[in-house]
Design a protein around this motif. Structure first.
Motif, short mmCIF file in Angstrom:
data_model
loop_
_atom_site.label_atom_id
_atom_site.label_comp_id
_atom_site.label_asym_id
_atom_site.label_seq_id
_atom_site.Cartn_x
_atom_site.Cartn_y
_atom_site.Cartn_z
N PRO A 1 -27.67 38.82 20.89
CA PRO A 1 -28.34 40.20 21.19
C PRO A 1 -27.54 41.41 21.14
O PRO A 1 -27.61 42.74 20.70
CB PRO A 1 -28.75 40.10 23.07
CG PRO A 1 -27.39 39.01 22.90
CD PRO A 1 -27.47 37.59 21.89
N GLY A 2 -26.09 40.72 20.96
CA GLY A 2 -25.38 41.93 20.71
C GLY A 2 -25.46 42.07 18.30
O GLY A 2 -24.24 43.07 18.36
N HIS A 3 -25.67 41.28 17.60
CA HIS A 3 -25.58 41.53 16.41
C HIS A 3 -27.21 42.86 16.36
O HIS A 3 -28.46 43.04 17.06
CB HIS A 3 -25.92 40.02 16.08
CG HIS A 3 -25.07 39.53 16.12
ND1 HIS A 3 -25.49 37.77 15.80
CD2 HIS A 3 -23.34 39.35 16.25
CE1 HIS A 3 -23.86 37.29 15.71
NE2 HIS A 3 -23.68 38.14 16.23
N SER A 4 -26.10 43.88 14.74
CA SER A 4 -27.70 44.60 14.38
C SER A 4 -28.54 43.66 13.23
O SER A 4 -27.49 42.76 12.82
CB SER A 4 -27.14 45.79 14.15
OG SER A 4 -26.02 44.93 13.15
N ASP A 5 -28.66 44.31 12.67
CA ASP A 5 -29.79 44.15 11.48
C ASP A 5 -28.74 43.43 10.22
O ASP A 5 -28.84 42.30 9.31
CB ASP A 5 -30.42 44.25 11.04
CG ASP A 5 -32.19 44.48 11.89
OD1 ASP A 5 -32.99 45.98 11.51
OD2 ASP A 5 -32.29 43.77 12.39
#
Lengths: 125, 291
Positions: free
Chosen positions: B253-257
């Motif tokens: 959930p903390g990872h952006s694209d």
């Protein structure tokens, strides 16, 4: 369309119901562009909108592909619920998204679509 | 005949909508697998809401689907009350336990719709919803042979395989393959990390492996015991098993694209470095594959 403002319903201290005319919001189509970057005829640009965009060699194509590869079929880009989707319509298994063979996908800015020997770049505004 | 696999939720832990996750999606785990008339739904995270809307758009005919849950953590069951086809009496859904008598998933799905948690009761669902069972972890449904394997995740987790028409799909979410101590030297002959032999056999020659690749190596080293794997270890599992395509799944959930893109780049580099032959991509919402 005339509607009743019900904000005061049930509260006697508020103003009584007031008739208002609310404008119907205009249908907003998020614009996008398909840019052919590789293949016969490149570079070319095509605007995408609400109408289906058919990519292919035959006379139905709204985005004609100038390839000599006879096995190439067609794909379609559809606008649905304010998004653009691409579908391999002929099940020819020659539609790739960023190098992965797909049946369909939701398109996002920067996606590369490979179809036979032609490559397109999808750009959102 | 072919498998069709469509991703409706690819995120782990909690839904993460927004511009940062627009490419790979913010809905939690839900994967649709179709073979002929059979429809399998792996997990009912928030992505199942869109699947339900889409199913009702596809057909007016009665819908039958087989639900296979990896486990009952929130991000894998939270969407079920919003699965619209469950509110129509003409539809039929099977909720599978791993063995006869195991109705845990059925009980948990109904339990999360108790009035303390949700305004609509399970009894309001008009579809026929039946508890069903895999026979000691396996079963043939239609033409599809289902297999299971236990996974390493807090509270337990199940991996599933689907075999039909000479093709094999494996769903292996929420699984921690431990990293060697401090990333110590891998096998000097292959350069690959050691992975459990049972998992290698379970994914052997899979046409598509959907696997937990939530962490980078650094993140996994900082979070041992969380029940998730480094994406690079998922690559090594795929290489050991001779997998053709690997879909990284359960994005953090903390990872952006952009974060996922970087991880994907590292995975692709690892495949090249180890002279591997697996296509690696990151699962993204609404992507549909024909296998």
């Amino acid at each position: 369309m005339a509607t009743l403002d019900m904000a005061g319903e049930g509260n006697s201290s508020n103003a009584s119901a007031v008739a208002t005319t609310r404008p119907v919001p205009a249908r907003h189509v998020r614009p996008a562009t398909l840019i052919q970057t590789i293949g016969p005829g490149a570079p070319r640009e095509f605007m995408l909108g609400e109408s289906d965009a058919i990519i292919g060699r035959d006379e139905r194509a709204t985005i004609p592909v100038l390839t000599h590869r006879s096995e190439m079929r067609s794909a379609v880009i559809k606008y649905h619920q304010e998004e653009f989707f691409i579908h391999d319509t002929d099940n020819a298994e020659d539609l790739f998204l960023n190098g992965i063979r797909i049946q369909s996908a939701l398109l996002r800015d920067g996606d590369e679509i490979q179809f036979a020997d032609v490559t397109f770049l999808f750009r959102e505004s | 005949m072919d498998f069709y696999v469509q991703f409706w939720g690819t995120r782990g832990s909690i839904p993460t909508p927004g511009m940062r996750t627009r490419r790979y999606g913010g809905n939690t785990s839900c994967v649709e697998i179709r073979f002929g008339q059979e429809l399998f739904i792996c997990d009912a995270g928030s992505g199942i809401r869109d699947l339900g809307v889409n199913l009702l758009e596809r057909t007016d005919a009665p819908i039958t689907a087989h639900f296979l849950f990896s486990h009952a953590h929130w991000d894998h069951i939270q969407g079920f009350p919003f699965f619209e086809p469950a509110y129509f009496s003409q539809n039929l859904f099977y909720i599978y336990g791993s063995t006869v008598g195991d109705d845990r998933f059925y009980r948990l799905l109904s339990g999360q719709m108790r009035s303390d948690y949700f305004p609509v009761a399970f009894s309001a669902l008009k579809a026929e919803i039946a508890a069903a069972y895999l026979d000691n972890g396996g079963r043939t449904i239609g033409q599809v042979q289902i297999g299971t394997v236990p996974l390493n995740h807090p509270g337990g987790c199940i991996g599933y395989s689907f075999f039909a028409g000479g093709k094999r799909i494996v769903y292996l979410t929420d699984n921690e393959i431990p990293l060697p101590d401090g990333l110590a030297s891998p096998n000097p002959a292959t350069g690959r990390r050691a992975v459990p032999a049972a998992l290698v056999e379970f994914v052997r020659d899979a046409d598509l492996l959907i696997a937990d690749g939530q962490f980078t190596d650094a993140e996994h080293l900082a979070r041992p015991g969380w029940g998730h794997s480094s994406c690079l270890t998922a690559v090594d599992l795929a290489l050991h098993g001779g997998v053709k395509q690997l879909a990284l799944f359960h994005h953090d959930p903390g990872h952006s694209d952009a974060d996922v893109d970087f991880m994907l780049h590292d995975c692709s580099e690892r495949v090249a470095k180890l002279d591997g032959n697996v296509k690696v991509f990151a699962a993204r919402e609404r992507m549909e594959l024909k296998i």
